[in-house]
Design a protein around this motif. Structure first.
Motif, PDB file in Angstrom:
ATOM      1  N   SER A 227      -3.970   4.671 -13.924  1.00 61.57           N
ATOM      2  CA  SER A 227      -3.628   2.981 -14.167  1.00 61.57           C
ATOM      3  C   SER A 227      -3.196   2.451 -12.890  1.00 61.57           C
ATOM      4  CB  SER A 227      -4.266   2.743 -14.511  1.00 61.57           C
ATOM      5  OG  SER A 227      -3.266   1.958 -15.331  1.00 61.57           O
ATOM      6  N   ILE A 228      -2.097   2.119 -12.699  1.00 66.79           N
ATOM      7  CA  ILE A 228      -0.824   1.412 -11.888  1.00 66.79           C
ATOM      8  C   ILE A 228      -0.686   1.991 -10.354  1.00 66.79           C
ATOM      9  CG2 ILE A 228      -0.630  -0.023 -13.910  1.00 66.79           C
ATOM     10  CD1 ILE A 228       2.517   1.096 -13.949  1.00 66.79           C
ATOM     11  N   LEU A 229      -0.855   2.908 -10.368  1.00 63.56           N
ATOM     12  CA  LEU A 229      -0.602   3.005  -9.228  1.00 63.56           C
ATOM     13  C   LEU A 229      -0.725   2.374  -8.025  1.00 63.56           C
ATOM     14  CD1 LEU A 229       1.670   5.866  -8.377  1.00 63.56           C
ATOM     15  CD2 LEU A 229      -0.409   7.291  -8.456  1.00 63.56           C
ATOM     16  N   PRO A 230      -2.356   2.816  -7.687  1.00 60.44           N
ATOM     17  CA  PRO A 230      -2.957   1.420  -6.306  1.00 60.44           C
ATOM     18  C   PRO A 230      -2.437   0.219  -6.181  1.00 60.44           C
ATOM     19  CG  PRO A 230      -4.408   2.367  -7.741  1.00 60.44           C
ATOM     20  CD  PRO A 230      -2.967   3.027  -8.761  1.00 60.44           C
ATOM     21  N   ILE A 231      -1.786  -0.630  -7.329  1.00 60.68           N
ATOM     22  CA  ILE A 231      -1.609  -1.682  -7.205  1.00 60.68           C
ATOM     23  C   ILE A 231       0.261  -1.370  -7.085  1.00 60.68           C
ATOM     24  CG2 ILE A 231      -0.174  -3.705  -8.081  1.00 60.68           C
ATOM     25  CD1 ILE A 231      -3.234  -3.211  -8.177  1.00 60.68           C
ATOM     26  N   LEU A 232       1.028  -0.556  -6.697  1.00 59.05           N
ATOM     27  CA  LEU A 232       2.324   0.350  -6.558  1.00 59.05           C
ATOM     28  C   LEU A 232       2.363  -0.206  -5.175  1.00 59.05           C
ATOM     29  CD1 LEU A 232       3.693   2.073  -9.935  1.00 59.05           C
ATOM     30  CD2 LEU A 232       4.431  -0.396  -9.358  1.00 59.05           C
ATOM     31  N   ALA A 233       1.257   1.226  -4.952  1.00 57.83           N
ATOM     32  CA  ALA A 233       1.288   1.452  -3.384  1.00 57.83           C
ATOM     33  C   ALA A 233       0.866   0.083  -2.683  1.00 57.83           C
ATOM     34  CB  ALA A 233       0.028   2.132  -3.427  1.00 57.83           C
ATOM     35  N   LEU A 234       0.623  -0.478  -2.507  1.00 57.16           N
ATOM     36  CA  LEU A 234       0.057  -1.926  -1.840  1.00 57.16           C
ATOM     37  C   LEU A 234       1.204  -2.645  -2.524  1.00 57.16           C
ATOM     38  CD1 LEU A 234      -2.608  -3.725  -1.041  1.00 57.16           C
ATOM     39  CD2 LEU A 234      -2.736  -4.458  -3.467  1.00 57.16           C
ATOM     40  N   TYR A 235       1.831  -3.459  -3.576  1.00 58.45           N
ATOM     41  CA  TYR A 235       3.071  -3.666  -3.326  1.00 58.45           C
ATOM     42  C   TYR A 235       4.596  -2.877  -2.026  1.00 58.45           C
ATOM     43  CZ  TYR A 235       7.560  -6.258  -5.203  1.00 58.45           C
ATOM     44  OH  TYR A 235       8.052  -6.674  -5.187  1.00 58.45           O
ATOM     45  N   LEU A 236       4.323  -1.473  -2.558  1.00 58.36           N
ATOM     46  CA  LEU A 236       5.359  -1.247  -1.730  1.00 58.36           C
ATOM     47  C   LEU A 236       4.930  -1.332   0.153  1.00 58.36           C
ATOM     48  CD1 LEU A 236       6.206   2.047  -3.472  1.00 58.36           C
ATOM     49  CD2 LEU A 236       7.681   0.673  -3.357  1.00 58.36           C
ATOM     50  N   PHE A 237       3.941  -1.189   0.150  1.00 60.10           N
ATOM     51  CA  PHE A 237       3.316  -1.385   1.357  1.00 60.10           C
ATOM     52  C   PHE A 237       3.393  -3.025   1.459  1.00 60.10           C
ATOM     53  CE2 PHE A 237      -0.061  -2.886   4.435  1.00 60.10           C
ATOM     54  CZ  PHE A 237       0.079  -1.934   5.557  1.00 60.10           C
ATOM     55  N   ALA A 238       3.071  -3.336   1.498  1.00 56.95           N
ATOM     56  CA  ALA A 238       3.436  -5.112   1.147  1.00 56.95           C
ATOM     57  C   ALA A 238       4.863  -5.825   1.208  1.00 56.95           C
ATOM     58  CB  ALA A 238       2.237  -5.889   0.837  1.00 56.95           C
ATOM     59  N   GLN A 239       5.615  -5.267   0.087  1.00 58.11           N
ATOM     60  CA  GLN A 239       6.721  -6.243  -0.245  1.00 58.11           C
ATOM     61  C   GLN A 239       7.538  -6.625   0.935  1.00 58.11           C
ATOM     62  OE1 GLN A 239       9.680  -3.438  -1.397  1.00 58.11           O
ATOM     63  NE2 GLN A 239      11.141  -4.926  -2.377  1.00 58.11           N
ATOM     64  N   ARG A 240       7.695  -6.362   2.146  1.00 57.21           N
ATOM     65  CA  ARG A 240       8.750  -7.400   3.169  1.00 57.21           C
ATOM     66  C   ARG A 240       7.812  -8.603   3.671  1.00 57.21           C
ATOM     67  NH1 ARG A 240       9.088  -5.047   9.489  1.00 57.21           N
ATOM     68  NH2 ARG A 240       9.831  -7.522  10.332  1.00 57.21           N
ATOM     69  N   TYR A 241       6.406  -7.566   3.634  1.00 56.16           N
ATOM     70  CA  TYR A 241       5.718  -9.837   3.778  1.00 56.16           C
ATOM     71  C   TYR A 241       5.187 -10.846   2.898  1.00 56.16           C
ATOM     72  CZ  TYR A 241       4.965  -6.396   7.462  1.00 56.16           C
ATOM     73  OH  TYR A 241       4.556  -5.226   8.343  1.00 56.16           O
ATOM     74  N   PHE A 242       5.116 -10.142   1.932  1.00 57.18           N
ATOM     75  CA  PHE A 242       5.428 -10.711   0.579  1.00 57.18           C
ATOM     76  C   PHE A 242       5.925 -11.941   0.002  1.00 57.18           C
ATOM     77  CE2 PHE A 242       5.424 -11.036  -3.881  1.00 57.18           C
ATOM     78  CZ  PHE A 242       4.198 -12.124  -4.241  1.00 57.18           C
ATOM     79  N   VAL A 243       7.133 -11.154   0.250  1.00 54.44           N
ATOM     80  CA  VAL A 243       8.634 -11.960   0.267  1.00 54.44           C
ATOM     81  C   VAL A 243       8.877 -13.012   1.240  1.00 54.44           C
ATOM     82  CG1 VAL A 243      11.156 -12.203  -0.245  1.00 54.44           C
ATOM     83  CG2 VAL A 243       9.726 -10.203  -1.334  1.00 54.44           C
ATOM     84  N   GLU A 244       7.874 -12.897   2.474  1.00 52.96           N
ATOM     85  CA  GLU A 244       8.606 -13.488   3.198  1.00 52.96           C
ATOM     86  C   GLU A 244       7.355 -14.702   3.135  1.00 52.96           C
ATOM     87  OE1 GLU A 244       8.049 -11.327   7.438  1.00 52.96           O
ATOM     88  OE2 GLU A 244      10.269 -10.559   6.504  1.00 52.96           O
TER      89      GLU A 244
END
Length: 333
Positions: A306-323
């Motif tokens: 159930s959390i796998l799609p969210i983890l995948a999204l976070y790994l993809f957008a982590q850099r942009y999210f922190v910035e």
């Protein structure tokens, strides 16, 4: 042999000068060594704190992953802590089927993505208005926005439920998406505050230049301010996606048809059925002798799915999210 006193004095002075020169040459090296030791101790402390914090957040994920690979016998075996006796992915196959994964995934996507898109647009408009314009009652309206942020949704769920029931919106996705159109919905007030904070940091000269060129307030927002708000938009979009994806309370209140359940509802249903089967096994021992009364390993597999799609999204957008978090001022200046 007689020793010349002057010669001895000269040699002693020479030795002292050599020792002083050597001491002067060693001083920078000692200072550099002291600095390196201080830096090492400082970094050791920082990494120790970071590793401790990381362990606190990573431990539940590791526990879920380890438990999801165990068979029922491993869960009740005290000698098995992290590594199962036999590697098997049957729990994932069972959870995939019980969650009705693809249907629930689509339901979660509709709720999360639909709500996130409308909240990004509406909260940006509202935040820009509060940040740049002075109008009668502005302080009162802003206080009301803060009030909706402070009030827990559980305290107003009864009038909301009655309102959506009268509108015929129960068992549909409208209670999640339509409030977002008006800057509300799940955490809507927080998103408005994020946009207010971001637009206040932009220079006023941008709007003055647009005004000189003949642009009105709406065109200035659409052509200049809204495109510049990409960092805040990304932060709000990801927050909204994650909070709607993991929310169980409101979907449980408004969705009754199991075909419209999202992943968290299906996981909750699966967990309840697992506990029911475990309790049933304890009362009907004759037919299930030797089978441990637990389904926690299968529930853990379902939780990870159930959390796998969210983890995948976070790994993809982590850099942009922190910035984006740094630019919006959420992390502080």
């Amino acid at each position: 042999m007689a020793i010349n006193r002057d010669t001895v004095t000269t040699h002693v002075a020479t030795f002292k000068r050599i020792a002083a020169d050597k001491e002067a040459a060693m001083a920078p090296l000692r200072l550099a060594a002291a600095r390196r030791a201080k830096t090492f101790i400082s970094q050791l402390f920082i990494y120790s704190v970071l590793l401790s914090l990381a362990f606190v957040f990573i431990y539940p994920v590791l526990f879920i992953f380890s438990s999801s690979l165990m068979q029922a016998g491993d869960v009740t075996d005290a000698t098995v802590k992290w590594i199962p006796k036999e590697l098997s992915f049957t729990n994932y196959a069972y959870a995939f089927q019980q969650l009705d994964f693809w249907r629930s995934f689509m339901n979660s996507t509709i709720i999360s993505l639909g709500s996130a898109v409308v909240q990004v647009v509406s909260c940006a408009v509202i935040g820009y208005g509060f940040a740049r314009f002075r109008f009668p009652g502005r302080g009162l309206w802003l206080a009301l926005v803060l009030f909706t942020f402070l009030v827990p949704p559980q305290t107003i769920i009864v009038p909301l439920f009655l309102q959506f029931s009268n509108l015929g919106w129960l068992n549909t996705y409208l209670p999640f998406i339509v409030p977002g159109v008006f800057g509300h919905g799940l955490k809507g007030a927080l998103f408005v505050l994020i946009f207010i904070q971001f637009f206040r940091k932009l220079p006023i000269q941008l709007e003055e230049a647009a005004l000189i060129d003949g642009a009105g307030a709406f065109r200035t927002f659409r052509s200049i301010m809204f495109p510049l708000a990409r960092p805040a938009m990304l932060v709000v979009f990801l927050f909204s996606i994650v909070w709607h994806w993991t929310d169980t309370y409101e979907p449980t209140m408004y969705l009754m048809d199991s075909e419209k359940f999202n992943l968290t509802q299906q996981l909750s249903k699966m967990n309840g059925e697992g506990q029911g089967e475990g309790a049933k096994q304890l009362t009907e021992t004759k037919s299930v002798i030797g089978e441990p009364p637990t389904k926690v390993n299968r529930v853990m597999a379902g939780a990870l799915l159930s959390i796998l799609p969210i983890l995948a999204l976070y790994l993809f957008a982590q850099r942009y999210f922190v910035e984006s978090v740094e630019r919006t001022g959420i992390a502080g200046d």
